[in-house]
Design a protein around this motif. Sequence first.
Motif, PDB file in Angstrom:
ATOM      1  N   TYR A 222      -6.686  10.425   8.972  1.00 33.03           N
ATOM      2  CA  TYR A 222      -8.049   9.964   8.728  1.00 33.03           C
ATOM      3  C   TYR A 222      -8.069   8.762   7.781  1.00 33.03           C
ATOM      4  O   TYR A 222      -8.789   7.784   7.996  1.00 33.03           O
ATOM      5  CB  TYR A 222      -8.891  11.089   8.139  1.00 33.03           C
ATOM      6  CG  TYR A 222     -10.058  10.541   7.396  1.00 33.03           C
ATOM      7  CD1 TYR A 222     -11.102   9.929   8.070  1.00 33.03           C
ATOM      8  CD2 TYR A 222     -10.072  10.551   6.002  1.00 33.03           C
ATOM      9  CE1 TYR A 222     -12.149   9.360   7.382  1.00 33.03           C
ATOM     10  CE2 TYR A 222     -11.115   9.990   5.318  1.00 33.03           C
ATOM     11  CZ  TYR A 222     -12.150   9.389   6.004  1.00 33.03           C
ATOM     12  OH  TYR A 222     -13.180   8.806   5.319  1.00 33.03           O
ATOM     13  N   ILE A 223      -7.279   8.818   6.702  1.00 32.79           N
ATOM     14  CA  ILE A 223      -7.235   7.709   5.747  1.00 32.79           C
ATOM     15  C   ILE A 223      -6.758   6.433   6.423  1.00 32.79           C
ATOM     16  O   ILE A 223      -7.324   5.350   6.221  1.00 32.79           O
ATOM     17  CB  ILE A 223      -6.324   8.073   4.555  1.00 32.79           C
ATOM     18  CG1 ILE A 223      -7.039   9.078   3.648  1.00 32.79           C
ATOM     19  CG2 ILE A 223      -5.915   6.845   3.771  1.00 32.79           C
ATOM     20  CD1 ILE A 223      -6.200   9.577   2.495  1.00 32.79           C
ATOM     21  N   LEU A 224      -5.723   6.523   7.247  1.00 29.19           N
ATOM     22  CA  LEU A 224      -5.214   5.335   7.932  1.00 29.19           C
ATOM     23  C   LEU A 224      -6.258   4.748   8.874  1.00 29.19           C
ATOM     24  O   LEU A 224      -6.481   3.526   8.907  1.00 29.19           O
ATOM     25  CB  LEU A 224      -3.938   5.693   8.697  1.00 29.19           C
ATOM     26  CG  LEU A 224      -2.737   6.116   7.848  1.00 29.19           C
ATOM     27  CD1 LEU A 224      -1.569   6.521   8.750  1.00 29.19           C
ATOM     28  CD2 LEU A 224      -2.313   5.001   6.899  1.00 29.19           C
ATOM     29  N   LEU A 225      -6.916   5.608   9.638  1.00 21.17           N
ATOM     30  CA  LEU A 225      -7.940   5.124  10.567  1.00 21.17           C
ATOM     31  C   LEU A 225      -9.143   4.563   9.821  1.00 21.17           C
ATOM     32  O   LEU A 225      -9.630   3.462  10.133  1.00 21.17           O
ATOM     33  CB  LEU A 225      -8.379   6.265  11.487  1.00 21.17           C
ATOM     34  CG  LEU A 225      -9.513   5.934  12.471  1.00 21.17           C
ATOM     35  CD1 LEU A 225      -9.108   4.796  13.399  1.00 21.17           C
ATOM     36  CD2 LEU A 225      -9.913   7.169  13.263  1.00 21.17           C
ATOM     37  N   LEU A 229     -10.535   0.592   9.829  1.00 19.57           N
ATOM     38  CA  LEU A 229     -11.897   0.207  10.201  1.00 19.57           C
ATOM     39  C   LEU A 229     -12.577  -0.562   9.078  1.00 19.57           C
ATOM     40  O   LEU A 229     -13.258  -1.565   9.314  1.00 19.57           O
ATOM     41  CB  LEU A 229     -12.707   1.453  10.557  1.00 19.57           C
ATOM     42  CG  LEU A 229     -12.306   2.198  11.830  1.00 19.57           C
ATOM     43  CD1 LEU A 229     -13.083   3.499  11.956  1.00 19.57           C
ATOM     44  CD2 LEU A 229     -12.522   1.319  13.062  1.00 19.57           C
ATOM     45  N   GLU A 230     -12.389  -0.107   7.860  1.00 23.89           N
ATOM     46  CA  GLU A 230     -13.026  -0.767   6.729  1.00 23.89           C
ATOM     47  C   GLU A 230     -12.449  -2.155   6.497  1.00 23.89           C
ATOM     48  O   GLU A 230     -13.178  -3.096   6.175  1.00 23.89           O
ATOM     49  CB  GLU A 230     -12.880   0.091   5.476  1.00 23.89           C
ATOM     50  CG  GLU A 230     -13.582  -0.476   4.263  1.00 23.89           C
ATOM     51  CD  GLU A 230     -15.085  -0.560   4.438  1.00 23.89           C
ATOM     52  OE1 GLU A 230     -15.721  -1.319   3.678  1.00 23.89           O
ATOM     53  OE2 GLU A 230     -15.628   0.124   5.325  1.00 23.89           O
ATOM     54  N   GLU A 231     -11.146  -2.294   6.638  1.00 24.31           N
ATOM     55  CA  GLU A 231     -10.555  -3.619   6.427  1.00 24.31           C
ATOM     56  C   GLU A 231     -11.034  -4.601   7.497  1.00 24.31           C
ATOM     57  O   GLU A 231     -11.188  -5.791   7.221  1.00 24.31           O
ATOM     58  CB  GLU A 231      -9.031  -3.519   6.407  1.00 24.31           C
ATOM     59  CG  GLU A 231      -8.518  -2.754   5.197  1.00 24.31           C
ATOM     60  CD  GLU A 231      -7.280  -3.373   4.589  1.00 24.31           C
ATOM     61  OE1 GLU A 231      -6.461  -3.931   5.347  1.00 24.31           O
ATOM     62  OE2 GLU A 231      -7.135  -3.301   3.358  1.00 24.31           O
ATOM     63  N   ARG A 232     -11.291  -4.116   8.681  1.00 28.10           N
ATOM     64  CA  ARG A 232     -11.898  -4.982   9.706  1.00 28.10           C
ATOM     65  C   ARG A 232     -13.258  -5.467   9.237  1.00 28.10           C
ATOM     66  O   ARG A 232     -13.591  -6.664   9.391  1.00 28.10           O
ATOM     67  CB  ARG A 232     -12.027  -4.200  11.012  1.00 28.10           C
ATOM     68  CG  ARG A 232     -12.577  -5.025  12.174  1.00 28.10           C
ATOM     69  CD  ARG A 232     -12.851  -4.142  13.371  1.00 28.10           C
ATOM     70  NE  ARG A 232     -13.898  -3.149  13.078  1.00 28.10           N
ATOM     71  CZ  ARG A 232     -14.280  -2.192  13.920  1.00 28.10           C
ATOM     72  NH1 ARG A 232     -13.675  -2.064  15.086  1.00 28.10           N
ATOM     73  NH2 ARG A 232     -15.232  -1.346  13.581  1.00 28.10           N
ATOM     74  N   ASP A 233     -14.041  -4.578   8.643  1.00 29.40           N
ATOM     75  CA  ASP A 233     -15.349  -4.977   8.114  1.00 29.40           C
ATOM     76  C   ASP A 233     -15.204  -5.969   6.964  1.00 29.40           C
ATOM     77  O   ASP A 233     -15.970  -6.923   6.847  1.00 29.40           O
ATOM     78  CB  ASP A 233     -16.119  -3.746   7.630  1.00 29.40           C
ATOM     79  CG  ASP A 233     -16.504  -2.808   8.769  1.00 29.40           C
ATOM     80  OD1 ASP A 233     -16.497  -3.263   9.935  1.00 29.40           O
ATOM     81  OD2 ASP A 233     -16.798  -1.628   8.488  1.00 29.40           O
ATOM     82  N   ALA A 251      -1.095  -2.234   1.186  1.00 31.24           N
ATOM     83  CA  ALA A 251      -2.272  -1.368   1.246  1.00 31.24           C
ATOM     84  C   ALA A 251      -2.171  -0.166   0.316  1.00 31.24           C
ATOM     85  O   ALA A 251      -3.079   0.106  -0.476  1.00 31.24           O
ATOM     86  CB  ALA A 251      -2.492  -0.911   2.681  1.00 31.24           C
ATOM     87  N   PHE A 252      -1.071   0.589   0.393  1.00 26.51           N
ATOM     88  CA  PHE A 252      -1.016   1.879  -0.290  1.00 26.51           C
ATOM     89  C   PHE A 252       0.110   2.018  -1.307  1.00 26.51           C
ATOM     90  O   PHE A 252      -0.083   2.668  -2.333  1.00 26.51           O
ATOM     91  CB  PHE A 252      -0.878   3.003   0.739  1.00 26.51           C
ATOM     92  CG  PHE A 252      -1.971   3.033   1.768  1.00 26.51           C
ATOM     93  CD1 PHE A 252      -3.289   3.254   1.393  1.00 26.51           C
ATOM     94  CD2 PHE A 252      -1.686   2.826   3.105  1.00 26.51           C
ATOM     95  CE1 PHE A 252      -4.299   3.273   2.334  1.00 26.51           C
ATOM     96  CE2 PHE A 252      -2.694   2.843   4.062  1.00 26.51           C
ATOM     97  CZ  PHE A 252      -4.001   3.060   3.676  1.00 26.51           C
ATOM     98  N   PHE A 253       1.276   1.478  -1.008  1.00 30.98           N
ATOM     99  CA  PHE A 253       2.414   1.662  -1.907  1.00 30.98           C
ATOM    100  C   PHE A 253       3.046   0.314  -2.220  1.00 30.98           C
ATOM    101  O   PHE A 253       3.248  -0.508  -1.318  1.00 30.98           O
ATOM    102  CB  PHE A 253       3.447   2.601  -1.274  1.00 30.98           C
ATOM    103  CG  PHE A 253       2.928   4.005  -1.109  1.00 30.98           C
ATOM    104  CD1 PHE A 253       2.905   4.873  -2.187  1.00 30.98           C
ATOM    105  CD2 PHE A 253       2.425   4.442   0.110  1.00 30.98           C
ATOM    106  CE1 PHE A 253       2.402   6.167  -2.041  1.00 30.98           C
ATOM    107  CE2 PHE A 253       1.927   5.727   0.261  1.00 30.98           C
ATOM    108  CZ  PHE A 253       1.920   6.590  -0.825  1.00 30.98           C
ATOM    109  N   PRO A 254       3.342   0.051  -3.488  1.00 28.98           N
ATOM    110  CA  PRO A 254       3.892  -1.258  -3.870  1.00 28.98           C
ATOM    111  C   PRO A 254       5.287  -1.462  -3.299  1.00 28.98           C
ATOM    112  O   PRO A 254       6.059  -0.517  -3.145  1.00 28.98           O
ATOM    113  CB  PRO A 254       3.908  -1.205  -5.397  1.00 28.98           C
ATOM    114  CG  PRO A 254       3.915   0.253  -5.731  1.00 28.98           C
ATOM    115  CD  PRO A 254       3.154   0.946  -4.637  1.00 28.98           C
TER     116      PRO A 254
END
Length: 293
Positions: A222-225, A229-233, A251-254
């Motif tokens: 769910y987090i990935l999806l 979607l949000e990054e597209r926005d 995105a998530f881990f350095p």
Amino acid sequence: MDLIPGPQIHATLRDRTRLLPFLVALTGYAIAGMTVPLLLLFSGGRLLPKTVDDGPYVSTWLAVLIDLALIGLFGLQHSGMARPSFKAWLTRRVPEALERTVYIFMVSTVVWVLVLAWQPIPYRLWSIDGVAGRVLDSAFWLGVVLVYIATLLLDHFHLLGLRQAYREYVLQAPDATADRLQIHGPYRLVRHPLMTGLLLTFWAASEMTVGHLLWAGGLTGYILLGTALEERDLLARFGSSYRAYAARVPAFFPSPIRALRRTPPRPESGRSEDTIPSDTESDSTPWSSTTPQ
């Protein structure tokens, strides 16, 4: 939040049309304050009588079906209510200052349903003791701390809907919170530290059962999806500013290699990077970490 002048306190207390909506927002804030630690501790199997691994057992296949349905409900509510089209529909029916509060009430309700109805599947996949187990346990608590740090950096009161109602019904002043790219603290390392914290609480487990794996895998999906979607926005709204930020910061881990190669960012149009209007986090993730809008 801004301090309340004495006359405005008295005026708010005397006017139900101002007092009641603010109390609704304050109630939502208080419920969220209980729901966030509930979700985190449930994920880590800690300090609660019922956790992702503990509770009454049913048959394995029935548990899988129930748990998948709960994860689907969780994702549908979060992503659906975070879409701009739904927000536009909602603000035609409730005051804009309470839109975030409605979202928080719904998020909290779904999380409590998810936690109370979750069916453990106790088959153990691994159990790690010693130093490695302590490292995993420490990573879980690091995730908890990171969740709270991320919300504080993003304006904790705005994120949980209290600031909007406070300024509308108590101060009766427009929300002056700026919408800008947050790059301080953990945002220099990852674009979505709130999600990083949640992922750590889902996966950093010295003991992993089938049920815990289903929980972690489903919510990670769910987090990935939702983040995609949000990054597209965000790209549609802010274009090159967010694209440049995303190109520099994972995105998530350095990435240690990327950090060693990173060069100081050049400000656009002579402005500091801190003043580029933008968002930084997904509005379709739990308690959205989007910067104030």
